[in-house]
Enzyme design. Sequence first.
Site, short mmCIF file in Angstrom:
data_model
loop_
_atom_site.label_atom_id
_atom_site.label_comp_id
_atom_site.label_asym_id
_atom_site.label_seq_id
_atom_site.Cartn_x
_atom_site.Cartn_y
_atom_site.Cartn_z
N CYS A 130 -22.42 -12.09 25.92
CA CYS A 130 -21.64 -11.27 26.83
C CYS A 130 -22.56 -10.14 27.32
O CYS A 130 -23.77 -10.29 27.35
CB CYS A 130 -20.38 -10.74 26.17
SG CYS A 130 -20.67 -9.68 24.75
N HIS A 186 -16.88 -0.92 29.78
CA HIS A 186 -16.40 -2.13 29.08
C HIS A 186 -14.89 -2.08 29.06
O HIS A 186 -14.28 -1.20 28.44
CB HIS A 186 -16.96 -2.16 27.65
CG HIS A 186 -16.88 -3.52 27.02
ND1 HIS A 186 -15.71 -4.04 26.51
CD2 HIS A 186 -17.82 -4.47 26.81
CE1 HIS A 186 -15.95 -5.24 26.01
NE2 HIS A 186 -17.22 -5.54 26.19
#
Length: 607
Positions: free
Chosen positions: A26, A526
């Site tokens: 990721c 995030h």
Amino acid sequence: MKHEQAVNQMIQAIGGKSNINNAWHCMTRLRFNLKDKEQIDYQTLEKIPGVVGTKYQSDQLQIVIGTTVADYYGTLAKLLDLDQQEVVDTQKKGLVSLFMDTVSGVFGPIVPAIAGAGMIKGLTAGLVALNLISAESPTYVVINMLASGVFTFLPFFVAASAAKIFKTNQYLAIAIAATLQFPTMTEALASGDISQFLVFNFLPVPVFNYAGTVIPIIFAVLCLSYIYRWVDKILPEVLRTVFTPTISLFLSGLLTLVVIGPIGIHLGNLLAAGVSWLFSISPVLAGIIVGAIRPIAILTGLHHAMTPIALQNFANQGYDMLMPMMFMANMAITGATAAMYTKVKSKEEKSIILSSAVSGLLGITEPALFGVLTRYKKAFLAATIGSSVASAFISFFGVRIYGYILSSIFSLPAYIGEYFIFAVLGIILALGSSFAIAYFLVPKEQVDGETFTNELELTAVTEGTYLPLEDVKDSVFSSKMVGDGFAMKSLSGDVFSPISGKITTIFPTKHAIGITADNGLELLIHMGIDTVSLNGSGFELFVEEGQSVNPQTKLAHIDLQLLADAQKDDTIIVVVTNMDKVARFSGAYSLEGSHRPGTPMEKVVLI
């Protein structure tokens, strides 16, 4: 391979290759699906250089690297023989993307051979044009063998490379290439007496010249890959060693001779004919069109589609006029990039631009395109105009090349001969016009605001409440492995930029965005915890990489209800990832209560 030692240590610390089912990454972490999590040696993992931390969550081992994780994954994928996808296998590529990746993957490994041979071929043609050697001399004959061998037997090279891409037996692939160029075929073509062979008295095998072609063998190897797997699957294990290659070669070879090869020949000729048709209408128009699309083609990866056409031109007519245009495009990109050196103030930015311009001169334009011109759209326009102008100019004078070469300034000697002066003038025109247009179109950077201060204010990214980073329910962030910052709980789901800067990274699953401030501070936004597994569901983005943003810019919207239904934490996390530039967080603001986007949250004091 970059980081190979560190990645090898990671593999050993998690039980070796045999313990790894799959791996992906990721924004900040390598993620592993393991057979046995008990084999993980966490202490060893956390001592490996580059590893910030580790955790096991959602049946995944997560090794925290930071924003350079893609570099580590590239090496990991090679060592584990994984397909280098950005995320898990459920993320499928589009047809165009798949085609471009295939063409790029096939030709990438063999470029040194065809570029080296093409350079020799071009230089030899130049020496003949200058009457320094005779085309009848033994010297020319020998050098021509050295230069032409690669192109004559190009299907062999393409077969070996395509077999790796399609994951099939390399030697069977080469055997099919040998079939296409077996003397029986070439002699029949040379004699002109036979137009086709009849197999079993009814299957026609047309006689074609496959020397130098690429499209037939690529599709032939693709066909072989499916036939080989199918045969291997249906045969009993005891028969596979002998009969799988036998049946696979017979079926795929016959199918190639009867169907795939002829279709590939016609398709390649059609592509080449289309380019020739464009030149027949007007060489200048052809130059304008090809020159205009080349920069955007490189940016999108579509430029690889031109390689088979150029190679087909060499096979059909012995020369090509597309590659000189590619050369002009590279020089135009370099010129526009060099102009940006005069527009920026920071030494770091100047250094990036200078190295990108030098790379462009050497034929590598990606740093200039992705690192500079995507940030200055008017400079990209200047490169496109310069490419069109220079390509139209050299097309008017018929500039051509006689062998595949890289579009580098060092390739110029290959143009020695009838068209050399026009190639040189084209380079000057490409560099000069793109530089001048970019210089006048792009305004000079202003020295004001927070760009050149040692403090940077981070503002609220959503309408909601402040959450200390230490309270985030993810130990990677709460322990500040990735960096320091703050978090927020959103009421609306709208996410805004906390700083003025440029979007440098958008993760494919849309849950994370990287922003670089004007002073070089790098932030990661995030959205949610463990939301990478949603594969983009629940996130709508309003920005793209390279775009300038400020605290009034809406970056994304989170579907809070979807995250709740999926039992995902919707906390929005903001962290500085290059903490080596940070002296301290001042904590200058009161953070109680609800906040609106743009409200000051933290003040970062830089070193």
